[in-house]
Design a protein around this motif. Structure first.
Motif, PDB file in Angstrom:
ATOM      1  N   HIS A  40      47.303  39.254  44.345  1.00  0.00           N
ATOM      2  CA  HIS A  40      46.073  40.056  44.836  1.00  0.00           C
ATOM      3  C   HIS A  40      45.809  41.508  43.722  1.00  0.00           C
ATOM      4  O   HIS A  40      45.365  42.397  43.980  1.00  0.00           O
ATOM      5  CB  HIS A  40      47.333  40.233  45.590  1.00  0.00           C
ATOM      6  CG  HIS A  40      47.022  39.598  47.417  1.00  0.00           C
ATOM      7  ND1 HIS A  40      45.508  39.893  47.758  1.00  0.00           N
ATOM      8  CD2 HIS A  40      47.940  39.166  48.166  1.00  0.00           C
ATOM      9  CE1 HIS A  40      46.127  39.065  48.517  1.00  0.00           C
ATOM     10  NE2 HIS A  40      47.222  38.639  48.867  1.00  0.00           N
ATOM     11  N   LEU A  41      47.008  41.709  43.385  1.00  0.00           N
ATOM     12  CA  LEU A  41      46.853  42.252  42.214  1.00  0.00           C
ATOM     13  C   LEU A  41      45.537  42.510  41.193  1.00  0.00           C
ATOM     14  O   LEU A  41      45.238  43.807  41.041  1.00  0.00           O
ATOM     15  CB  LEU A  41      48.132  42.806  41.138  1.00  0.00           C
ATOM     16  CG  LEU A  41      47.723  44.214  40.498  1.00  0.00           C
ATOM     17  CD1 LEU A  41      48.181  45.112  41.037  1.00  0.00           C
ATOM     18  CD2 LEU A  41      49.448  43.640  38.984  1.00  0.00           C
ATOM     19  N   CYS A  42      45.632  41.428  40.552  1.00  0.00           N
ATOM     20  CA  CYS A  42      44.479  41.545  39.657  1.00  0.00           C
ATOM     21  C   CYS A  42      43.289  41.254  40.813  1.00  0.00           C
ATOM     22  O   CYS A  42      41.544  42.312  40.858  1.00  0.00           O
ATOM     23  CB  CYS A  42      44.575  40.251  39.316  1.00  0.00           C
ATOM     24  SG  CYS A  42      45.163  39.696  38.220  1.00  0.00           S
ATOM     25  N   SER A  43      42.699  40.456  42.287  1.00  0.00           N
ATOM     26  CA  SER A  43      42.027  41.246  42.960  1.00  0.00           C
ATOM     27  C   SER A  43      41.861  41.770  43.364  1.00  0.00           C
ATOM     28  O   SER A  43      40.901  42.137  43.174  1.00  0.00           O
ATOM     29  CB  SER A  43      42.382  40.048  43.510  1.00  0.00           C
ATOM     30  OG  SER A  43      41.239  40.013  44.908  1.00  0.00           O
ATOM     31  N   GLU A  44      43.117  42.861  43.452  1.00  0.00           N
ATOM     32  CA  GLU A  44      42.654  44.144  44.234  1.00  0.00           C
ATOM     33  C   GLU A  44      42.109  45.658  43.562  1.00  0.00           C
ATOM     34  O   GLU A  44      40.992  46.467  43.648  1.00  0.00           O
ATOM     35  CB  GLU A  44      44.218  44.776  45.055  1.00  0.00           C
ATOM     36  CG  GLU A  44      43.905  44.477  46.251  1.00  0.00           C
ATOM     37  CD  GLU A  44      43.515  44.259  47.195  1.00  0.00           C
ATOM     38  OE1 GLU A  44      42.469  45.664  47.465  1.00  0.00           O
ATOM     39  OE2 GLU A  44      43.162  42.887  47.990  1.00  0.00           O
ATOM     40  N   GLN A  45      41.837  44.757  41.458  1.00  0.00           N
ATOM     41  CA  GLN A  45      41.517  45.533  40.817  1.00  0.00           C
ATOM     42  C   GLN A  45      39.643  45.237  40.172  1.00  0.00           C
ATOM     43  O   GLN A  45      39.627  46.219  39.610  1.00  0.00           O
ATOM     44  CB  GLN A  45      42.611  45.976  39.876  1.00  0.00           C
ATOM     45  CG  GLN A  45      42.727  44.807  38.596  1.00  0.00           C
ATOM     46  CD  GLN A  45      44.215  45.751  37.687  1.00  0.00           C
ATOM     47  OE1 GLN A  45      43.517  45.483  36.555  1.00  0.00           O
ATOM     48  NE2 GLN A  45      45.524  46.526  37.929  1.00  0.00           N
ATOM     49  N   GLN A  49      36.625  40.840  46.936  1.00  0.00           N
ATOM     50  CA  GLN A  49      35.865  40.413  47.418  1.00  0.00           C
ATOM     51  C   GLN A  49      35.117  38.966  46.207  1.00  0.00           C
ATOM     52  O   GLN A  49      33.780  40.005  46.023  1.00  0.00           O
ATOM     53  CB  GLN A  49      34.564  40.485  48.951  1.00  0.00           C
ATOM     54  CG  GLN A  49      34.156  39.178  49.407  1.00  0.00           C
ATOM     55  CD  GLN A  49      33.599  40.079  50.219  1.00  0.00           C
ATOM     56  OE1 GLN A  49      33.781  41.080  51.554  1.00  0.00           O
ATOM     57  NE2 GLN A  49      32.446  39.488  51.133  1.00  0.00           N
ATOM     58  N   TRP A  50      34.975  38.262  46.054  1.00  0.00           N
ATOM     59  CA  TRP A  50      34.498  37.314  44.799  1.00  0.00           C
ATOM     60  C   TRP A  50      32.882  36.644  45.475  1.00  0.00           C
ATOM     61  O   TRP A  50      32.913  35.756  44.712  1.00  0.00           O
ATOM     62  CB  TRP A  50      35.543  36.530  44.083  1.00  0.00           C
ATOM     63  CG  TRP A  50      35.771  35.247  44.895  1.00  0.00           C
ATOM     64  CD1 TRP A  50      35.561  34.345  45.115  1.00  0.00           C
ATOM     65  CD2 TRP A  50      36.945  36.095  45.756  1.00  0.00           C
ATOM     66  NE1 TRP A  50      36.400  33.470  46.068  1.00  0.00           N
ATOM     67  CE2 TRP A  50      37.282  34.619  46.442  1.00  0.00           C
ATOM     68  CE3 TRP A  50      38.288  37.312  45.407  1.00  0.00           C
ATOM     69  CZ2 TRP A  50      38.829  34.457  46.711  1.00  0.00           C
ATOM     70  CZ3 TRP A  50      39.668  36.632  45.886  1.00  0.00           C
ATOM     71  CH2 TRP A  50      39.700  35.157  47.321  1.00  0.00           C
ATOM     72  N   ALA A  64      36.952  38.810  37.623  1.00  0.00           N
ATOM     73  CA  ALA A  64      37.827  39.016  37.908  1.00  0.00           C
ATOM     74  C   ALA A  64      39.734  39.888  36.350  1.00  0.00           C
ATOM     75  O   ALA A  64      38.869  38.933  35.725  1.00  0.00           O
ATOM     76  CB  ALA A  64      38.851  37.169  38.105  1.00  0.00           C
ATOM     77  N   ALA A  65      40.014  40.612  37.222  1.00  0.00           N
ATOM     78  CA  ALA A  65      41.446  40.835  36.501  1.00  0.00           C
ATOM     79  C   ALA A  65      42.455  39.760  36.037  1.00  0.00           C
ATOM     80  O   ALA A  65      42.328  39.034  37.012  1.00  0.00           O
ATOM     81  CB  ALA A  65      41.964  42.112  36.592  1.00  0.00           C
ATOM     82  N   PRO A 100      38.583  42.908  32.284  1.00  0.00           N
ATOM     83  CA  PRO A 100      37.368  42.652  31.320  1.00  0.00           C
ATOM     84  C   PRO A 100      36.649  44.179  31.943  1.00  0.00           C
ATOM     85  O   PRO A 100      36.497  44.601  32.652  1.00  0.00           O
ATOM     86  CB  PRO A 100      36.682  41.889  32.712  1.00  0.00           C
ATOM     87  CG  PRO A 100      36.956  41.498  33.928  1.00  0.00           C
ATOM     88  CD  PRO A 100      39.288  41.924  34.179  1.00  0.00           C
ATOM     89  N   HIS A 101      36.818  44.395  30.307  1.00  0.00           N
ATOM     90  CA  HIS A 101      36.462  45.918  30.721  1.00  0.00           C
ATOM     91  C   HIS A 101      34.464  46.496  30.698  1.00  0.00           C
ATOM     92  O   HIS A 101      34.116  46.960  31.390  1.00  0.00           O
ATOM     93  CB  HIS A 101      36.549  46.674  29.517  1.00  0.00           C
ATOM     94  CG  HIS A 101      36.156  45.817  28.220  1.00  0.00           C
ATOM     95  ND1 HIS A 101      34.675  46.091  27.709  1.00  0.00           N
ATOM     96  CD2 HIS A 101      36.757  45.623  27.615  1.00  0.00           C
ATOM     97  CE1 HIS A 101      34.747  45.230  26.050  1.00  0.00           C
ATOM     98  NE2 HIS A 101      35.756  45.244  26.679  1.00  0.00           N
TER      99      HIS A 101
END
Lengths: 420, 420
Positions: A40-45, A49-50, A64-65, A100-101
């Motif tokens: 979730h931490l990766c998804s939210e940042q 919604q992919w 995605a992070a 990913p910057h």
């Protein structure tokens, strides 16, 4: 999220193009499955919604992070009394995330929004979280200016090599008119000060307009330099609305400032970056608001992250909460900030670390011994301008303390058997 | 400090010129004499050294911050595991401080440096402190622009009266190209959305350049407005380096944006103020970084302070962490922020409060019941763009939920006996 969705936010670091990712270290406390919380931490940042509804697509591979290091341990209670105590078994989790910057580019506000934004502090089941560190690939660093002068540039401006840079905050900091302000600064310069600086609270204000203050300080600086044969700098505080920063730079530098002070969090790190692109003199970043983000263990952000960002944005020197009980920062944290100034960071120049807080001639030995290098700034306020012998005596006491330390160093070097 | 020095930082509110002072409410935990700690808090944030050595002067009467309300109670331990645990008996203290704004003037960065700076978080013996609230005299407020449109201006732009404003965050937020982005936004507008907005993470980036996104969104907006007979707005995220804000405003507005989103803490509140002076459309402030400063009880700053500052700087709407477990903000705190948007504040217009976080048609009744007014924005992300029936169905579900609530209100009004 379902199991395959969770796994989509984990990756093998070796499978990623390192140049395309920032590395973020977080520590967090969560309820429920810690791998789900990390996903979730990766998804939210990143890709909250992919895919569109009804469309076969997935933005996660590129955008995605992703968790590239994960460690969790059970805990019996959260370490802080925060709202939103989560359900389920509690864990303390350390993760490294590859972010990913290319999602936002080399822009400070967008970087902050990603790594310290809603997608960090509002993750389901994660009420306690701290950004401990971040690392940039060279490709990302290359888009930023970094320090214009850096440690070596500052030394050249002052002709001060192989020793700390000595700074003094002119006090009384609030209320003193420019003429007496310049008079006591001149005394301190004559006593041995390198840089007389405005307090971080001193603005361009009716009882001390920057124009007049810089003019009188510039004249006093020139007299003191002539009298001592040492180069001297006046550091003017240009902290103000961002719309005014460049204009105040021009006024201050034209009148006599050889360096500028800017409160980087109150102005905004992006304002610091803007000023860097315009500046013809070194920029010293000061730390108001920093402790509000960094003091509580396990929460917010580690101060070294903010030090790195100030260097990235172009601070030639980073004034930071220093050693001693007064500043309420653990010694290891101060040292992490010192290193963040000096350690290699792409092609960016090192910034001068200036740990400060209630320092004086008495504290210099401990500060020097702790830092273990001469590449630092040593800043006194009342230690010079409240000194019983006045500012000249105060500044002289600091220089004398340094001379004793340098003499001890030299004696130790003499005693050391020569090795080849 | 000696006893007379301590007393110099206490004052009777009635003896002060109210127009010359900000009022600051702090709660702190300290070791030692709590009145000494309170005096240090005042001293450190104003006249840290109030006279030159050997000169008979005192800058405190005009320039010192002064305690005008004080209450303390003994505590057995600090509420947080912070470094710098102080010596002596512990107290929890509530103070109100009158801070002379003539020390720095109507400048946001200097205000922040005073009320949230070194002189607040590095006070001897005070490791735990929170700025709970601040109040401005009208003389100070008058120097700030405040909202250009405010609640009524937003209603006029949309032709939407006597109901909440419905916003949707277009998702997928990261990675979706402008054409499909605009296509799903158009669906949501057709379903009843007022404002389709960029996610706070969406930047001016190669895979979705703002220029192209705003152009396609502007065209989609116009089609949806024509089809529905309702006015619609596209809110473009211009969060970027402060040096780019005004240029991005111009691009976005020229292409088709009718409102702008800006992440006010990442950009800096001063950047928001600068944009306000330039803007021709309403500004919506978003909240990344806010929780890092506000979540830990008793530490940092209460979020209502930041809401007030965003309104002061000109946010027409303040998007804030809203209701429900997910956002981890107590209901009373959300409501304090709603009030900070809407309550009288000099001649500044009210800002639209937009409490958000995982909302959908299902949560609208609770949000409306809790807020107790129709002057709010209701924002959905996945609640619309992840809706099983697609964005049009998602938006329609929110409007239908509102129609039910409005119908219930009307029925209740009908049943109520008429009073005169």
């Amino acid at each position: 999220m379902k199991a395959p969705d969770i796994e989509a936010f984990f990756a093998d670091r070796r499978a990623l193009d390192a140049a395309a990712y920032l590395e973020l270290d977080y520590v967090f406390e969560c309820g429920g499955d810690p791998r789900v919380a990390a996903a979730h931490l990766c998804s939210e940042q990143s890709t909250a919604q992919w895919q569109r509804v009804g469309v076969d697509e997935d933005y996660r591979p590129r955008h995605a992070a992703k968790i590239i290091a994960f460690r969790s341990e059970p805990i019996s209670a959260l370490s802080l009394p925060v709202p939103g105590a989560p359900a389920g078994p509690l864990h303390r989790v350390q993760v490294t995330i590859a972010h990913p910057h290319g999602n936002f580019g080399p822009r400070i506000p967008n970087l902050l929004s990603a790594v310290m934004g809603e997608g960090v502090y509002h993750v389901p089941g994660v009420p306690v979280i701290r950004l401990e560190d971040l690392r940039f690939p060279e490709a990302y660093l290359a888009a930023f200016p970094g320090p214009q002068f850096g440690v070596e540039g500052l030394r050249e401006l002052l002709g001060a090599y192989d020793r700390p840079i000595f700074l003094g905050v002119v006090k009384p900091n609030i209320g003193l008119a420019p003429a007496p302000f310049a008079a006591i600064a001149e005394e301190a310069w004559l006593g041995g000060l390198d840089i007389a600086k405005d307090d971080e609270m001193l603005a361009d204000i009716d009882w001390s307009p920057l124009d007049e203050r810089a003019r009188l300080m510039g004249e006093a600086r020139a007299r003191a330099a002539a009298a001592t044969g040492e180069r001297k700098l006046y550091m003017a505080n240009v902290t103000d609305e961002v719309s005014q920063l460049c204009a105040l730079h021009d006024v201050a530098v034209a009148r006599g400032a050889g360096a500028l002070l800017v409160n980087s969090l109150p102005v905004g790190l992006s304002g610091l970056r803007m000023l860097r692109e315009h500046a013809r003199v070194p920029l010293f970043a000061h730390f108001p608001m920093l402790a509000a983000l960094t003091r509580v263990p396990g929460y917010g952000v580690h101060s070294r992250v903010l030090t790195k960002l100030q260097r990235l944005c172009g601070a030639d020197a980073v004034i930071m909460p220093g050693f001693g009980e007064r500043m309420m920062v653990p010694e290891a944290e101060v040292m992490a900030n010192v290193r963040a100034c000096l350690e290699p960071m792409g092609t960016l120049k090192p910034a001068l670390p200036v740990p400060g807080g209630s320092d004086s001639a008495d504290t210099l030995p401990r500060v020097y011994a702790t830092i273990g290098t001469r590449d630092f700034g040593f800043v006194c306020g009342r230690g010079i301008f409240g000194h019983a012998e006045g500012p000249r005596g105060g500044a002289a006491s600091v220089r004398a303390a340094w001379t004793r330390l340098a003499t001890q160093d030299a004696a130790r070097d003499m005693e050391r058997p020569v090795k080849d």
